[in-house]
Design an enzyme around this catalytic site. Sequence first.
Site, short mmCIF file in Angstrom:
data_model
loop_
_atom_site.label_atom_id
_atom_site.label_comp_id
_atom_site.label_asym_id
_atom_site.label_seq_id
_atom_site.Cartn_x
_atom_site.Cartn_y
_atom_site.Cartn_z
N SER A 115 -11.38 -9.33 -5.06
CA SER A 115 -9.95 -9.09 -4.90
C SER A 115 -9.13 -10.29 -5.37
CB SER A 115 -9.67 -8.86 -3.42
OG SER A 115 -8.29 -8.86 -3.18
N TYR A 139 -9.46 -11.21 5.14
CA TYR A 139 -9.92 -10.26 4.12
C TYR A 139 -10.30 -11.00 2.83
CZ TYR A 139 -9.74 -6.85 0.37
OH TYR A 139 -10.05 -6.12 -0.74
N LYS A 143 -14.14 -11.77 0.88
CA LYS A 143 -14.46 -11.46 -0.52
C LYS A 143 -14.93 -12.72 -1.25
CE LYS A 143 -13.59 -7.07 -0.51
NZ LYS A 143 -14.60 -6.07 -0.88
N ILE A 205 11.41 -1.78 2.85
CA ILE A 205 11.21 -2.81 1.81
C ILE A 205 11.00 -4.14 2.53
CG2 ILE A 205 12.27 -4.04 -0.12
CD1 ILE A 205 13.74 -1.48 -0.84
N1 UDP Z 1 5.56 -3.04 0.54
C1 UDP Z 1 6.81 -2.69 1.03
N2 UDP Z 1 6.88 -1.68 1.94
C2 UDP Z 1 5.77 -0.99 2.38
C3 UDP Z 1 4.51 -1.34 1.86
C4 UDP Z 1 4.44 -2.38 0.94
O1 UDP Z 1 7.83 -3.30 0.68
O2 UDP Z 1 5.92 -0.10 3.22
C5 UDP Z 1 5.46 -4.12 -0.46
C6 UDP Z 1 4.56 -5.27 -0.03
O3 UDP Z 1 5.32 -6.23 0.64
C7 UDP Z 1 4.03 -5.75 -1.37
C8 UDP Z 1 4.02 -4.51 -2.25
O4 UDP Z 1 4.87 -3.57 -1.61
O5 UDP Z 1 4.94 -6.67 -1.94
C9 UDP Z 1 2.64 -3.90 -2.40
O6 UDP Z 1 2.08 -3.76 -1.12
P1 UDP Z 1 0.79 -2.90 -0.83
O7 UDP Z 1 0.58 -2.87 0.64
O8 UDP Z 1 0.88 -1.59 -1.54
O9 UDP Z 1 -0.39 -3.69 -1.56
P2 UDP Z 1 -0.86 -5.23 -1.38
O10 UDP Z 1 -0.05 -6.03 -2.37
O11 UDP Z 1 -0.64 -5.64 0.03
O12 UDP Z 1 -2.30 -5.17 -1.76
#
Ligand code: UDP
Length: 323
Positions: A115, A139, A143, A205
């Site tokens: 990851s 996490y 990894k 957001i």
């Molecule tokens: N995010 C968000 N609202 C949500 C879920 C995620 O604003 O309900 C944002 C999160 O802060 C990150 C991006 O979307 O910047 C991607 O998040 P996700 O959980 O999909 O994947 P990650 O980057 O954690 O693997």
Amino acid sequence: MILITGGAGYIGSHCTLDFIRNGYECAVFDNLSEGHKEALQTENFYNGDLSNIENIRNAFKKYPIKGVIHFAASCYVGVSVTDPQEYYYNNVVNTLNLLKVMLENNVKNIVFSSSCATYGNPVYTPIDESHPQAPINPYGKTKLMIENVLQDYDRAYGLKYMALRYFNAAGADSKANIGESHSPETHLIPLVLQTALGKRKSIKIFGNDYETPDGTCIRDYIHVNDLSKAHRLAFESLQNNAKSNFYNLGTGKGNSVKEIIETSEKITGKSINKKFEERREGDPPILVASNLKAKNELNWEPDFTEISDIIETAWQWEKNRRY
Ligand code: UDP
């Protein structure tokens, strides 16, 4: 035959499909804790748990395994902080069990699902493979631990590995009717699309005061079929006696949370309710991959380079999901 652990999960099921489409025989090892029976792409299914070494030994007796693609793991960053024990057991101890049985059976090729979380907070962007690895949550640490274990096992036992460091997996296969289905769902794109469908009231957001052009976090979303293809190419290069190696997998392009929502509004034709919330702990402002190493050495090229095409496939799945 190739053993795919976690083959009933989101990325594992797409990867199984890719191998099968390219003429490989596969068996899936999964405990169905997060995976779905409906996502299985082969009848060669061993319902077992990596914490039970006899389960693994029996799977290796049942199928003539020549190589392993290892997805089975716990994958929620947030839970890894509140319940690290689960993560160290499931992702580290259980992987050691798998490696032990591989060595007992003289199976010495593994593609490991690593990851970009192993990098921690980026000190520069785009992130290439030489970027320091300093994970900021359990996490990512699990990894990285396994990447280190693999290095030592290669040196000591000749176990050959490819560690693939994913950025944000997204989308779905447009023909197979499989897709992303987590419980609980925490990923941005499915949550946005479920809001468009009216299954959720609004999308939160997480932070709009980041140092990015629109203030929201930027991520590199890579289509799950492109990820799957990279696993196959990585496996094939091991078969061709490549040295153990590690690769970033991303498109090399970043999209902000706001861009994901706006693109989803265009694709779905719905307006999506948004709510600004506090930043989520552990979220770096920008995570974008340099993917040149995978392109140059694995001859890999993502088919999906536009975020709208990726979201379109996720939308088709979300509207017709079976599980
Ligand atoms: N995010 C968000 N609202 C949500 C879920 C995620 O604003 O309900 C944002 C999160 O802060 C990150 C991006 O979307 O910047 C991607 O998040 P996700 O959980 O999909 O994947 P990650 O980057 O954690 O693997």
